[in-house]
Structure formats: structure tokens, C-alpha cells
Design an enzyme around this catalytic site. Structure first.
Site, mmCIF file in Angstrom:
data_model
loop_
_atom_site.group_PDB
_atom_site.id
_atom_site.type_symbol
_atom_site.label_atom_id
_atom_site.label_comp_id
_atom_site.label_asym_id
_atom_site.label_seq_id
_atom_site.Cartn_x
_atom_site.Cartn_y
_atom_site.Cartn_z
ATOM 1 N N HIS A 120 39.371 50.475 29.739
ATOM 2 C CA HIS A 120 39.136 49.110 30.145
ATOM 3 C C HIS A 120 37.936 48.769 30.586
ATOM 4 C CE1 HIS A 120 43.709 48.694 30.073
ATOM 5 N NE2 HIS A 120 43.301 47.734 29.407
ATOM 6 N N GLY A 121 36.848 50.056 31.064
ATOM 7 C CA GLY A 121 35.499 49.720 31.232
ATOM 8 C C GLY A 121 34.703 49.082 30.159
#
Length: 206
Positions: A120-121
Site C-alpha cells: 500500500h506504500g
């Protein structure tokens, strides 16, 4: 080669493996990693999460180990760092709307410095206009619509894989950390050589 300085951006309930494993691997080869969270100081505790894949339609989430931050967010000077890393988990969802976080990412993008992202970065990167536009980027597959809408080219790597597009290294999630870290080290210019192991008696004889 002198060790590099890497800035890791995290939030509460960021993915524990993507914090601990990345940091320790980089420290093991002589790089420095400063892990920061908005409005937290060095010595503060960060709650982490562990996303697992157990045969359901989506991942499960469990409490991770507490992490003690090693850098005060307010003291960060982006010029001091050679690369930035956006860890995954739940943290990116909320820290990406922080204008200070956006400004940090913009610095690395405009300066052409290495940018690393996993899972999800990528949500942090797409919050800054232009960072992923026209770039090939891997991420957790649930982020594909966001990557595409931001003008990026989503790359569906294997769970254990990683992808490199110039100075941008990305991966789908923590199962790919070993390949992801290897590619990050290459972009940083880190060369690891394997030599013959000498036993203690052989070293003494030499």
C-alpha cells in the site's frame, strides 16, 4: 562506497515486516535508515500491523510488534537523504494526506533520487501529482485502480517479485521483500560479494 541514508515513511499500523525487515537488511550492509511518522518523535512507539494471506477473498489483519521510532519527524531535512521508502500496511492511507509527507515525496521525485515502495506504500506516491505518471509500478493488486488513475502503469508482479523502473523500485507485498531489497540495493549502488569462508584455524595459519 559510503553508506547511504534512507528515509522511511510510516504511519500507525504500517506493515511490521516491511518496517523491521527492510531496516535491518539495510543496516546489515552499512546503510542508515531513519523511520519517521508525522507528529511523532524519536523514541515514540509506533503500533504496527501484520497483513496475512490465509485463503480468504482479501487479507487478514493482526496486531504487529511495537516499533520504536529512531527519528523525529519534525527534524527531517530531505536534502540529507539519498532515498525514500514508503512502507505498506494501513499507515499510507492516512499519512498520504499530510502536506508535510507530500512535500517530502515531492523532494525525492523532483531531485531524481531513488524511491522505494511496497504494497500500500504506493498510496503515498500517488498523492503527489506526477510521481507515478508514466512510470511502471508494482503494488498490492487492490491499488491497481489508483495507480492507473494517477497515470501510472500497474505491473502485476508475482507475490515474491519486485519491479524496477529507473530509480523507482516497487513490490506487491512483504512476501517479496527479499527480491525487493535486492533491487533497492542495486539502485543504491550497493555491491555484495561472496568470498570463500575461512575457518578459524585457516585464518590463523594465514
Amino acid at each position: 562506497m559510503a553508506g547511504k541514508k534512507i528515509l522511511m515513511l510510516v504511519g500507525e499500523f504500517s506493515e511490521e515486516y516491511e518496517i523491521f525487515v527492510f531496516e535491518q537488511a539495510m543496516h546489515a550492509v552499512g546503510h542508515t535508515v531513519h523511520v519517521v511518522c508525522p507528529d511523532k518523535k524519536a523514541g515514540d512507539i509506533l503500533k504496527t500491523s501484520l497483513h496475512d494471506f490465509e485463503g480468504h477473498q482479501t487479507y487478514t489483519e493482526k496486531p504487529g510488534h511495537d516499533y520504536i521510532l529512531n527519528k523525529t519527524f519534525a527534524e527531517v531535512k530531505p536534502d540529507d537523504y539519498d532515498a525514500v521508502y514508503a512502507a505498506g500496511g494501513r499507515g499510507p492511507e492516512y499519512i498520504r494526506i499530510d502536506k508535510r509527507v507530500q512535500a517530502l515525496v515531492r523532494h525525492f521525485h523532483e531531485a531524481g533520487k531513488p524511491i522505494f515502495t511496497i504494497c500500500h506504500g504506493v498510496q503515498i506516491l500517488i498523492a503527489v501529482d506526477g510521481v507515478v505518471r508514466g512510470r511502471e509500478v508494482a503494488a498490492l493488486h487492490y491499488c491497481e485502480p489508483e495507480v492507473t488513475l494517477a497515470g501510472g502503469i500497474y505491473i502485476d508482479v508475482a507475490p515474491t517479485g519486485a519491479h524496477v523502473d529507473g530509480n523507482l523500485v516497487s513490490a506487491k507485498g512483504w512476501p517479496g521483500l527479499s527480491n525487493f531489497i535486492r533491487e533497492c540495493l542495486k539502485v543504491l549502488g550497493t555491491e555484495i560479494r561472496h568470498g570463500e569462508i575461512l575457518m578459524r584455524d585457516e585464518r590463523q595459519a594465514a
